[in-house]
Enzyme design. Sequence first.
Site, PDB file in Angstrom:
ATOM      1  CB  VAL A   1      -1.182   0.049   1.518  1.00  0.00           C
ATOM      2  CG1 VAL A   1      -1.613   1.102   1.164  1.00  0.00           C
ATOM      3  CG2 VAL A   1      -1.917  -1.471   1.269  1.00  0.00           C
ATOM      4  N   PRO A   2       1.165   1.787  -1.233  1.00  0.00           N
ATOM      5  CG  PRO A   2       1.172   2.368  -3.285  1.00  0.00           C
ATOM      6  CD  PRO A   2       0.449   1.964  -2.303  1.00  0.00           C
ATOM      7  CB  CYS A   3       1.659   5.760   2.864  1.00  0.00           C
ATOM      8  SG  CYS A   3       3.152   4.369   3.320  1.00  0.00           S
ATOM      9  CG  HIS A   4       6.970   4.026  -1.519  1.00  0.00           C
ATOM     10  ND1 HIS A   4       5.974   3.546  -1.313  1.00  0.00           N
ATOM     11  CD2 HIS A   4       7.139   4.129  -2.632  1.00  0.00           C
ATOM     12  CE1 HIS A   4       5.748   2.526  -2.886  1.00  0.00           C
ATOM     13  NE2 HIS A   4       6.445   3.241  -2.892  1.00  0.00           N
TER      14      HIS A   4
END
Length: 164
Positions: free
Chosen positions: A126-129
């Site tokens: 879950v690409p919070c970056h």
Amino acid sequence: MSRTHTVVDSPYGPLTLVATDSVLSGLYMTGQRHRPAEHTFGAPDPRPFGETVRQLDAYFAGELTHFDLPMQLVGTPFQLRVWAQLRAIPYGETRSYGDLADALGNRGASRAVGLANGRNPIGIIVPCHQVVGASGSLTGYGGGLDRKQRLLAFERGAPDDALF
């Protein structure tokens, strides 16, 4: 509710994978902000994580740009909406906190989006970056700004030490 975990190597350090009832519910980095206490991860057991490890390996090899895994995300209704928006960000692209707030129908919710982003329990997948400041600058990341920069550079095909 049964919880298990395993630790896998990655180019960004060890990753602790957590499953609840054999479904991925956590991916935590060493030193990560908001990382739950180790005793909550359950017993060590690599069996529930075969497909997760396969997809992470393919991602780190540059062969996978979209994860397709069952996940059990636990959070508030707002957090779940933010995390769904994170999953909609295309590989190699970024969005600002304001962009996500707009997508949720509330431009004034940028700060709340940032707080929900920081509580994401399944980093990388879950690409919070991929969330940056309004000016495009790197802002906080639970896994550390160095990792965020390296992940973004990796997804752009740039060297690990390239500046964002």
